[in-house]
Scaffold this active site. Structure first.
Site, PDB file in Angstrom:
ATOM      1  N   ASP A 153      56.383 -45.015  40.915  1.00  0.00           N
ATOM      2  CA  ASP A 153      57.441 -44.382  41.613  1.00  0.00           C
ATOM      3  C   ASP A 153      58.631 -44.358  40.383  1.00  0.00           C
ATOM      4  O   ASP A 153      59.620 -43.661  40.646  1.00  0.00           O
ATOM      5  CB  ASP A 153      57.893 -44.952  42.965  1.00  0.00           C
ATOM      6  N   MET A 195      53.880 -38.345  45.321  1.00  0.00           N
ATOM      7  CA  MET A 195      54.126 -39.810  46.010  1.00  0.00           C
ATOM      8  C   MET A 195      55.630 -39.905  45.706  1.00  0.00           C
ATOM      9  O   MET A 195      56.381 -39.302  45.117  1.00  0.00           O
ATOM     10  CB  MET A 195      53.354 -40.772  45.396  1.00  0.00           C
ATOM     11  N   HIS A 285      46.321 -40.073  45.632  1.00  0.00           N
ATOM     12  CA  HIS A 285      45.948 -41.103  44.709  1.00  0.00           C
ATOM     13  C   HIS A 285      45.692 -40.547  43.508  1.00  0.00           C
ATOM     14  O   HIS A 285      45.484 -41.360  42.532  1.00  0.00           O
ATOM     15  CB  HIS A 285      44.899 -42.072  45.516  1.00  0.00           C
ATOM     16  N   GLN A 287      47.560 -39.249  41.425  1.00  0.00           N
ATOM     17  CA  GLN A 287      48.590 -39.527  40.810  1.00  0.00           C
ATOM     18  C   GLN A 287      48.377 -40.934  40.215  1.00  0.00           C
ATOM     19  O   GLN A 287      49.078 -41.429  39.329  1.00  0.00           O
ATOM     20  CB  GLN A 287      50.001 -39.478  41.505  1.00  0.00           C
ATOM     21  N   THR A 516      58.902 -32.307  15.906  1.00  0.00           N
ATOM     22  CA  THR A 516      58.003 -32.384  14.740  1.00  0.00           C
ATOM     23  C   THR A 516      57.053 -33.373  15.498  1.00  0.00           C
ATOM     24  O   THR A 516      57.486 -34.504  15.872  1.00  0.00           O
ATOM     25  CB  THR A 516      58.488 -32.736  13.555  1.00  0.00           C
ATOM     26  N   ASN A 519      57.349 -37.197  14.144  1.00  0.00           N
ATOM     27  CA  ASN A 519      58.647 -38.155  14.561  1.00  0.00           C
ATOM     28  C   ASN A 519      59.313 -38.663  13.288  1.00  0.00           C
ATOM     29  O   ASN A 519      59.478 -39.956  13.280  1.00  0.00           O
ATOM     30  CB  ASN A 519      58.054 -39.210  15.540  1.00  0.00           C
ATOM     31  N   GLU A 616      47.320 -39.721   7.038  1.00  0.00           N
ATOM     32  CA  GLU A 616      47.035 -38.874   6.112  1.00  0.00           C
ATOM     33  C   GLU A 616      47.696 -39.247   4.529  1.00  0.00           C
ATOM     34  O   GLU A 616      47.100 -39.052   3.679  1.00  0.00           O
ATOM     35  CB  GLU A 616      47.145 -37.614   6.361  1.00  0.00           C
ATOM     36  N   HIS A 648      43.984 -30.508  13.180  1.00  0.00           N
ATOM     37  CA  HIS A 648      44.951 -29.834  14.137  1.00  0.00           C
ATOM     38  C   HIS A 648      44.590 -30.017  15.668  1.00  0.00           C
ATOM     39  O   HIS A 648      45.804 -29.540  16.349  1.00  0.00           O
ATOM     40  CB  HIS A 648      44.693 -28.098  13.826  1.00  0.00           C
TER      41      HIS A 648
END
Ligand code: ADP
Length: 741
Positions: A153, A195, A285, A287, A516, A519, A616, A648
């Site tokens: 929650d 919920m 449930h 969730q 991007t 990050n 990479e 990709h």
């Protein structure tokens, strides 16, 4: 210093609890503590016996990707009684437990607080009782308790996110996506119940991420005419031909008189008043279930490890704290304060003080509620003005969430009366004069779409382009720009800024929005797209780990990230991979030799699979294939080595809830920043970022100073601090027992 601790999960289960237990156990063992696992929550603690078991390193192997909690959880009536808690104290004393880590919601944290506050009385009673001999070891004068927030929650004070909330949000958003496709095919209206008995977090945030037509949350006062407004909104959405209409309701939403609004009731109202086919979906449930998201695994791992560190590093103090994550930093709050302030919202709602309840939820909650209301409008608040346009572009490699950013930024501007163009294929659109006017109504459905609707392109400026850009800026009367993109986009605007003396048209305000998957941008902890890519990698690594029959096999999985190790490191932490090769650190031959030796020992000790992630660009010469060949040669047939280059796949798919929300919030902030700049007639280029106090704007010139230009990544990267936790949690069992994961 503490020597013996125990860990348990309690209350409603939440995805990510396993990751937290794993972190407590492994960090604990790493600090040479004995760690008990308590099965079945407080019920197990009251029961004693086999419910309290010492956990070893490999007991928590293979649990990271599993939903629920392997320790089990229960609601315990016996623990609510003094006698029950007396038994609990006895069982902890018998094992010499000095500190208890409880992962759960406010009820569970309250239980822990009560246990700690009564501890000394129970101990005195046990010592003075008829069977004091039951306790053989040293008497622990006061129990320390560390709470960790575990609740889908997200209703706990002291943490921005609780363990499980991100997963639940993603489950809901996926369900909304699925429903919206069937709703569009059948012209149906859906009512979806989430919920959240006392907290509208899940309903509200999924409403934003899923572009629903209407939302009902417990924190908002329902006027007497709430049905009418909702019916009108759905009716109008149908009339103007919106593909689908969805009403999302938190299970705790209430009528003005405090009685619950049932989702069935909403369905009937819409059915009766509009005479349309309305379907109800109670997510229930679903969730709670399923494998936790990368965010939940990382949050839980950080908090679990921090709980042990907190106890070990502050031995002089007795702790009764909850550890939470606030603005991406682990923060300790006294348990009592957490419980009181978490429950305060509930009390305010019960007393009908809705504005106070919203205030207690924090500024973010109220801003989101306001934003949802703007975005779900059938028509914008203002007529479009005729004094010029704002143009939006998505530049460079596409990042999941770009569409949400465009959609929200454009709608926020249109709502203020400013017409917006989308530039086709980024700068190419500006150079060729290929622009499309964005339409309020069309933009609604963009939020969950992958890729970029207006198109994106990698493009290097040519000398003749600048005059064309200037010409088109003037021709289309563009008075401001929002550019959503990565490092190359920032550099392009640096270039354009330098030409402002030459081209007067370039003197317009610009807002850059970080997007991007790598990050790798300055001034922000997260860029749009990185969370989706991270989850794509983690899902792939989970699948690789499950490949049947793999024995004594090492996998080198190559991931994207360019010169930034965010994806490799965070994915390693979230997937339990044994190692990440990062560009920030590089790869040496000595290290590879060492890794081969570690692999040999691990497989000799019974490990079946080891996964190494390789960014990479972590080494120019020691490529993924080179490492495979080297290791295979050196393995002397003791193990196999395989590679997987994810490529990709990492960029693809529908954006995660986090990316949609980040993109929506940044889109709204970009619109606000640009709007203010237009009003103030300023023409700075500003960069948005999420850190510290929330989303902030920084002048591009300052943002550029934060970059290591040579490597194309920020000089300081917050996630590098997590290397230690990742190493500790993934390393092999001390003394080399059979180690899984
Ligand atoms: P959550 O932790 O998810 O909020 P609950 O509210 O059901 O879940 O609490 C879980 C358990 O914590 C309860 O079954 C009970 O054993 C214990 N607990 C809750 N509140 C108290 C309390 N005030 N005193 C003692 N134990 C409590």
């Amino acid at each position: 210093m503490v020597k013996t601790i125990a860990v348990m999960t309690s209350g409603g289960d939440a995805p990510g609890m396993n990751a937290a237990i794993r972190a407590v156990v492994r960090r604990g063992l790493d600090c040479e503590l004995a760690v008990y696992g308590i099965f079945n929550g407080y019920e197990g603690l009251v029961q004693g016996g086999e419910a309290l078991r010492l956990l070893r390193w490999d007991d928590v192997g293979g649990v990271l990707q599993k939903g629920g909690t392997f320790l089990g959880t229960a609601r315990s009536e016996r623990f609510r009684t003094r006698e029950g808690r007396g038994q609990a104290v006895l069982h902890l004393l018998q094992r010499g437990v000095e500190a208890l880590v409880v992962i759960g919601g406010d009820g569970s944290l309250m239980g822990a607080q009560v246990l700690a506050s009564e501890w000394a009385e129970h101990v005195a009673q046990i010592q003075g009782g008829s069977t004091p001999q039951e306790i053989t070891g040293r008497i622990v004068p006061q129990l320390q308790v560390i709470g960790l927030p575990g609740s889908i929650d997200n209703d706990l004070y002291g943490t921005d996110m609780s363990i499980g909330a991100d997963t639940a949000l993603n489950r809901i958003v996926q369900a909304l996506d699925n429903l919206s496709s069937t709703a569009a095919s059948h012209q149906r209206t859906f009512v979806v119940e989430t919920m959240g008995r006392h907290c509208g977090y899940l309903a509200l945030l999924s409403s934003l991420a899923g572009a629903t037509s209407w939302v009902l949350v417990p924190e908002e006062e329902m006027g007497l005419r709430w049905h009418q407004k909702m019916v009108e909104a759905v009716d109008q959405a149908r009339r103007i031909g919106r593909a689908h209409q969805m009403v999302i309701v938190a299970e705790g939403a209430k009528h003005a008189d405090g009685l619950p609004i049932r989702s069935e009731e909403i369905k009937t109202i819409l059915n009766d008043r509009l005479g349309i086919d309305v379907r109800l979906t109670v997510l229930g449930h679903v969730q709670r279930g399923g494998s936790p998201t990368a965010f939940d695994r990382i949050l839980a791992s950080r908090l679990g490890a921090a709980a042990v560190d907190f106890l070990v590093r502050n031995p002089e103090r007795v702790h009764q704290h909850m550890l939470g994550l606030q603005k991406n930093v682990v923060v300790a709050t006294p348990l009592l304060e957490v419980v009181e302030k978490s429950q305060a919202v509930r009390i305010e709602i019960e007393n009908g003080n809705y504005s106070r309840a919203q205030e207690l939820r924090g500024e973010g909650f109220r801003n989101t509620l306001n934003l949802v209301k703007v975005l779900s409008r059938i028509t914008p608040a203002r007529e479009l003005r005729e004094d010029g346009f704002v143009a939006v572009l998505t530049d460079g490699a596409d990042a999941p969430g770009m569409n949400a950013a465009v959609s929200v930024a454009a709608r926020c501007l249109i709502n203020e009366g400013i017409p917006v163009y989308g530039l086709r294929d980024a700068f190419l659109g500006l150079i060729k004069g290929d622009l499309i006017e964005l339409d309020w109504h069309d933009l609604v459905g963009w939020v969950n779409r992958p890729g970029s609707e207006i198109g994106t392109a990698r493009y290097e400026f040519r000398e003749e382009d600048f005059a064309r850009i200037a010409e088109n800026l003037a021709r289309f009367r563009i008075k401001g720009l929002i550019a959503i993109g990565g490092w190359d986009t920032y550099l392009k605007f640096e270039h354009l800024m330098k030409l402002r003396e030459q081209f007067e048209e370039f003197k317009i305000p610009v807002v850059l929005v970080p997007a991007t998957i790598d990050n790798s941008l300055p001034c922000t902890e997260f860029a749009i797209g990185a969370d989706t890519a991270l989850n794509n990698i983690v899902e792939a690594v989970d699948k690789i780990r499950h490949t049947a029959g793999a024995t004594r096999r090492a996998f080198i999985v190559e991931v994207m990230g360019r010169q930034c190790g965010f994806l490799a490191l965070m994915a390693a932490l979230a997937s339990g991979s044994e190692k990440a090769y990062l560009p920030e650190i590089g790869i040496s031959l000595a290290e590879l030799n060492q890794d081969v030796e570690i692999l040999k020992t691990s497989f000799a000790c019974g490990k079946r699979m080891v996964i190494y992630l390789r960014n990479e660009h972590s080494s120019h010469h020691y490529t993924t294939d080179f490492i495979r060949r080297l290791m295979e040669e050196e393995s002397k047939d003791q193990f196999e080595v395989r590679t997987a280059i994810l490529g990709h796949v990492q960029r693809g798919g529908s954006p995660t809830a986090f990316d949609r929300l980040l993109a929506s919030r940044m889109g709204a902030f970009a619109a606000k920043t640009l709007f203010q700049a237009l009003q103030g007639q300023e023409f700075e280029v500003q960069v948005l970022g999420l850190r510290g106090r929330g989303i902030e704007a920084t002048p591009l010139s300052l943002a550029l100073q934060e970059m290591d230009r040579q490597h194309g990544r920020p000089k300081r990267q917050w996630f590098m601090e997590l290397i230690e936790v990742a190493n500790v949690l993934a390393k092999h069992a001390p003394l080399c027992t059979i180690a899984a994961e």
